[in-house]
Design a protein around this motif. Structure first.
Motif, mmCIF file in Angstrom:
data_model
loop_
_atom_site.group_PDB
_atom_site.id
_atom_site.type_symbol
_atom_site.label_atom_id
_atom_site.label_comp_id
_atom_site.label_asym_id
_atom_site.label_seq_id
_atom_site.Cartn_x
_atom_site.Cartn_y
_atom_site.Cartn_z
ATOM 1 N N UNK A 73 0.697 -1.262 0.005
ATOM 2 C CA UNK A 73 -0.114 -0.089 -0.098
ATOM 3 C C UNK A 73 1.084 1.401 0.008
ATOM 4 N N UNK A 74 2.058 1.275 0.763
ATOM 5 C CA UNK A 74 2.782 2.397 0.880
ATOM 6 C C UNK A 74 3.584 2.634 -0.594
ATOM 7 N N UNK A 75 3.727 1.505 -1.286
ATOM 8 C CA UNK A 75 4.236 1.743 -2.512
ATOM 9 C C UNK A 75 3.339 2.391 -3.435
ATOM 10 N N UNK A 76 2.079 2.018 -3.290
ATOM 11 C CA UNK A 76 1.039 2.587 -4.150
ATOM 12 C C UNK A 76 0.937 3.916 -3.796
ATOM 13 N N UNK A 77 1.027 4.307 -2.780
ATOM 14 C CA UNK A 77 0.730 5.638 -2.053
ATOM 15 C C UNK A 77 1.974 6.549 -2.880
ATOM 16 N N UNK A 78 3.268 6.149 -2.918
ATOM 17 C CA UNK A 78 4.056 6.742 -3.354
ATOM 18 C C UNK A 78 3.893 6.841 -5.005
ATOM 19 N N UNK A 79 3.618 5.880 -5.479
ATOM 20 C CA UNK A 79 3.387 5.940 -7.058
ATOM 21 C C UNK A 79 2.249 7.069 -7.169
ATOM 22 N N UNK A 80 1.116 7.154 -6.427
ATOM 23 C CA UNK A 80 0.169 8.105 -6.474
ATOM 24 C C UNK A 80 0.868 9.506 -6.170
ATOM 25 N N UNK A 81 1.391 9.834 -5.592
ATOM 26 C CA UNK A 81 1.978 11.020 -5.105
ATOM 27 C C UNK A 81 3.060 11.467 -6.401
ATOM 28 N N UNK A 82 3.641 10.422 -7.004
ATOM 29 C CA UNK A 82 4.461 10.878 -7.935
ATOM 30 C C UNK A 82 3.705 11.393 -9.355
ATOM 31 N N UNK A 83 2.414 10.592 -9.518
ATOM 32 C CA UNK A 83 1.694 10.932 -10.579
ATOM 33 C C UNK A 83 1.141 12.342 -10.240
ATOM 34 N N UNK A 84 0.653 12.638 -9.175
ATOM 35 C CA UNK A 84 0.011 13.786 -8.701
ATOM 36 C C UNK A 84 1.059 14.807 -9.115
ATOM 37 N N UNK A 85 2.312 14.676 -8.734
ATOM 38 C CA UNK A 85 3.493 15.656 -8.717
ATOM 39 C C UNK A 85 3.688 15.898 -10.430
ATOM 40 N N UNK A 86 3.831 14.824 -11.160
ATOM 41 C CA UNK A 86 3.842 15.142 -12.588
ATOM 42 C C UNK A 86 2.870 16.029 -13.237
ATOM 43 N N UNK A 87 1.482 15.672 -12.698
ATOM 44 C CA UNK A 87 0.410 16.742 -13.038
ATOM 45 C C UNK A 87 0.584 18.252 -12.523
ATOM 46 N N UNK A 88 1.165 18.218 -11.197
ATOM 47 C CA UNK A 88 0.970 19.612 -10.904
ATOM 48 C C UNK A 88 2.221 20.281 -11.314
ATOM 49 N N UNK A 89 3.250 19.709 -12.195
ATOM 50 C CA UNK A 89 4.396 20.282 -12.707
ATOM 51 C C UNK A 89 4.137 20.929 -14.053
ATOM 52 N N UNK A 90 3.051 20.262 -14.737
ATOM 53 C CA UNK A 90 2.985 20.605 -16.152
ATOM 54 C C UNK A 90 2.815 22.048 -16.693
ATOM 55 N N UNK A 91 2.164 22.899 -15.926
ATOM 56 C CA UNK A 91 2.154 24.309 -16.194
ATOM 57 C C UNK A 91 3.648 24.912 -16.125
ATOM 58 N N UNK A 92 4.135 24.386 -15.013
ATOM 59 C CA UNK A 92 5.665 24.909 -14.635
ATOM 60 C C UNK A 92 6.605 24.522 -15.984
ATOM 61 N N UNK A 93 6.173 23.267 -16.222
ATOM 62 C CA UNK A 93 7.284 22.923 -17.275
ATOM 63 C C UNK A 93 7.049 23.756 -18.495
ATOM 64 N N UNK A 94 5.689 24.037 -19.000
ATOM 65 C CA UNK A 94 5.198 25.074 -19.993
ATOM 66 C C UNK A 94 6.081 26.359 -20.032
ATOM 67 N N UNK A 95 6.295 26.848 -18.620
ATOM 68 C CA UNK A 95 6.692 28.159 -18.542
ATOM 69 C C UNK A 95 8.351 28.074 -18.779
ATOM 70 N N UNK A 96 8.644 26.964 -18.418
ATOM 71 C CA UNK A 96 10.393 26.757 -18.472
ATOM 72 C C UNK A 96 10.450 26.564 -19.946
ATOM 73 N N UNK A 97 9.886 25.993 -20.722
ATOM 74 C CA UNK A 97 10.248 25.476 -22.097
ATOM 75 C C UNK A 97 10.075 26.882 -22.972
ATOM 76 N N UNK A 98 8.821 27.661 -22.475
ATOM 77 C CA UNK A 98 8.702 29.073 -23.085
ATOM 78 C C UNK A 98 9.917 29.634 -22.876
ATOM 79 N N UNK A 99 10.433 29.780 -21.682
ATOM 80 C CA UNK A 99 11.328 30.815 -21.396
ATOM 81 C C UNK A 99 12.758 30.294 -22.371
ATOM 82 N N UNK A 100 13.043 28.835 -22.364
ATOM 83 C CA UNK A 100 14.233 28.542 -23.085
ATOM 84 C C UNK A 100 14.339 28.647 -24.585
#
Length: 233
Positions: A203-230
């Motif tokens: 279960x703990x491994x599943x929760x970690x995978x869930x948090x990693x997937x959440x982080x991926x989604x949260x970072x999408x708009x930030x990654x767009x800003x970085x790519x645009x700046x580059x």
């Protein structure tokens, strides 16, 4: 008019969890994750985009010092966030070594509500930390983009509008995700049979995978800003 999340890692993970549940326990993942913008929000977004489109076509890259600072801030921020997720999945220290960590726990100890409650509380704390640190990183990136006099500055303004407009709906989505934890917990407890400690760690491994997937989604708009700046867009 709606904005939809299509096949992100978070949605795929939750759908996979749902396939392990009895039909009566299945929740509508698409319904929880897909509807983000209503008609009025779409109008506001359209107005912001039109303002951006009608602005003078001025292409201006960040000053090199700011560009370097943006890269450092982005890379360090992502590393800190991923470390937070990795720390969540770290096993509890066992004073008697690996054999003690693998030893079965009494079934009654795992079946008690406080055991799951502690796991649930730990997840909510990590989720809150991810939200706070991601928001701080996003604001820092916008501040650097705003130093440009061209399209990057306009993009920073648009991103601020988008973040404010979506804040309530994003919060509703994140608040709905913990509801998937308890069915997953019970599934692992049943699958572990007479080895509840194995179920807890799975279960703990599943929760970690869930948090990693959440982080991926949260970072999408930030990654767009970085790519645009580059690209100097």
């Amino acid at each position: 008019m709606q904005y939809r999340i299509n096949r992100c890692a978070l949605q795929a993970l939750l759908q996979r969890w749902q396939r392990d549940l009895p039909p009566g326990d299945i929740q509508d993942v698409a319904q929880r994750l897909s509807q983000w913008l209503g008609a009025m929000d779409a109008v506001r977004l359209d107005a912001a985009l039109r303002t951006l489109e009608t602005a003078p076509a001025e292409r201006a890259a960040l000053p090199q010092r700011d560009a370097d600072l943006l890269d450092v801030r982005w890379e360090q921020g992502v590393q800190e966030l991923r470390a937070l997720v990795a720390q969540h999945g770290a096993p509890e220290p066992a004073p008697r070594g690996r054999a003690a960590r693998l030893a079965p726990l009494p079934a009654v100890a795992v079946a008690e509500a406080p055991v799951f409650a502690a796991q649930h509380k730990r997840y909510l704390l990590t989720q809150k930390q991810l939200a706070t640190q991601t928001a701080r990183l996003r604001e820092g990136l916008r501040q650097l983009l705003a130093r440009s006099s061209g399209a990057l500055r306009q993009l920073a303004g648009l991103d601020a509008v988008m973040e404010t407009m979506l804040a309530a709906r994003e919060q509703a989505v994140w608040a709905a995700i913990p509801a998937f934890l308890e069915p997953r917990w019970h599934w692992h407890m049943q699958a572990a049979g007479g080895l509840p400690a194995v179920g807890v760690r799975a279960f703990e491994q599943d929760v970690q995978a869930l948090l990693a997937a959440e982080l991926e989604l949260r970072l999408m708009p930030l990654q767009g800003l970085v790519e645009a700046a580059r690209k100097g867009t």
